[in-house]
Scaffold this motif. Structure first.
Motif, PDB file in Angstrom:
ATOM      1  N   TYR A   1      -0.037  -1.867  -6.275  1.00  0.00           N
ATOM      2  CA  TYR A   1      -0.433  -2.566  -5.051  1.00  0.00           C
ATOM      3  C   TYR A   1      -0.500  -4.074  -5.265  1.00  0.00           C
ATOM      4  O   TYR A   1       0.061  -4.863  -4.497  1.00  0.00           O
TER       5      TYR A   1
ATOM      6  N   ALA B   1       2.304   1.768  -3.438  1.00  0.00           N
ATOM      7  CA  ALA B   1       1.267   2.210  -4.365  1.00  0.00           C
ATOM      8  C   ALA B   1       0.964   3.694  -4.169  1.00  0.00           C
ATOM      9  O   ALA B   1       0.851   4.450  -5.142  1.00  0.00           O
TER      10      ALA B   1
ATOM     11  N   GLY C   1       0.816  -1.213   0.000  1.00  0.00           N
ATOM     12  CA  GLY C   1       0.000   0.000   0.000  1.00  0.00           C
ATOM     13  C   GLY C   1       0.845   1.258   0.000  1.00  0.00           C
ATOM     14  O   GLY C   1       0.545   2.223  -0.713  1.00  0.00           O
TER      15      GLY C   1
END
Length: 340
Positions: free
Chosen positions: A322, A57, A54
């Motif tokens: 991700y 990303a 995460g």
């Protein structure tokens, strides 16, 4: 941003990136080998995997699209300086770099990266774990849109709590003729003159915008995934297409809220003066009234083109990055377990 692909590591992270698990083209033994690889992957990714994937990303998404985000902020200005009126994104970037310096569109990127990393890490970790827990309750380990929606909304609370101060600093640095020359000077000035509350003045607006944004984005993404990737394999192309289209639709629908958020964050002096507002503007309702007072209904859609063009590749980048890191990290953890 809230993103999802299949199960928590069981489908999206489970497919081989080299395509060995696909039908045809490799004979029965190749297919069986691919199936064995798929079955051997863990049924769920770890919290650290979700947080790392995460964070990557979020950082890459905001870094790549930051110049367009700078243009979007300026195009949402209710009373722009005559020297800062733009008709297109390309024209705006060209004019900014020519008149204000080549690196001007990147001012504030450092504070955005500092916020995006931890914000997206917490977001994905919270979303994935809540989604799994709630799906067990609502659907007995099956997919539940209600569970996904609740999980995404709760994760947004964490995400925006971290990102809101970064957004305030970032947007003030992006504005034309900004009095701030660095993130530190901006933070210091805002803290000294407006207090800690200034960093969360638009928090309720941010939540009001992001919760419906995530709902629209998620529903659209899920629908498109059912059409282009019904087996929920690890398929970067499907993530990019579905994520990009879903992000564009959600961005267009929530532009009025984004305009109000920008006004609350930037506290445009000229706009507040024309609206006969003394002091600081606060509250979503007041922001909505001010936008309408100054620009009518059209004011709610200022910068919509830049917002859609910014959000479409952003969601595509975020999905693909991700899912890629989640797959790689999960597979790496499995290989380590096998070795030891």
């Amino acid at each position: 941003m809230e993103l999802r692909c299949g199960g928590v590591g069981s489908q999206a992270a489970g497919r081989r990136m080299d395509g060995d698990g696909r039908d045809g083209g490799g004979g029965g033994s190749s297919k069986d080998a691919g199936s064995d690889d798929y079955e051997n992957l863990p049924t769920s990714a770890s919290v650290s995997t979700h947080m790392t994937a995460g964070a990557m990303a979020g950082i890459l998404e905001h870094s790549v699209m930051y110049p367009v985000d700078s243009v979007k902020t300026r195009m949402q200005s209710l009373t722009p300086d005559p020297k800062a009126r733009y008709t297109s994104i390309y024209g705006a970037l060209k004019k900014i770099m020519r008149t204000e310096g080549f690196w001007r569109p990147l001012r504030g990127l450092n504070v955005m990266i500092m916020g995006a990393g931890p914000a997206h890490a917490m977001y994905f970790a919270c979303y994935e774990n809540m989604k799994k827990t709630l799906s067990d309750v609502f659907h007995h380990q099956g997919n539940s849109h209600l569970a996904n929606g609740i999980a995404g909304s709760m994760a947004t609370l964490l995400h925006d709590a971290v990102m809101n101060p970064a957004e305030v600093v970032k947007q003030r640095l992006q504005m034309y003729n900004s009095q701030h020359r660095s993130a530190l000077s901006c933070i210091s000035t805002v803290w000294r003159t407006e207090g800690l509350g200034a960093f969360y003045r638009s928090y309720t607006t941010q939540l009001t915008m992001n919760i419906p944004f995530q709902s629209i984005h998620f529903i659209t993404y899920e629908f498109l995934q059912e059409q282009v990737n019904p087996r929920r394999d690890y398929n970067p192309q499907s993530h990019i297409i579905s994520g990009g289209l879903a992000g564009a639709l959600a961005a267009a629908a929530t532009t009025p809220l984004d305009v109000c958020k920008t006004l609350l964050n930037t506290q445009e002096n000229m706009a507040l003066s024309l609206a006969n507002i003394s002091g600081r503007l606060s509250g979503m309702a007041n922001a909505f009234r001010t936008v309408y007072q100054l620009n009518g209904l059209a004011g709610y859609f200022k910068g919509i083109q830049a917002r859609v063009i910014y959000q479409m590749p952003s969601t595509a980048i975020s999905w693909s990055v991700y899912e890629f890191f989640k797959y790689v990290l999960t597979k790496h953890q499995l290989e380590n377990r096998t070795l030891f």
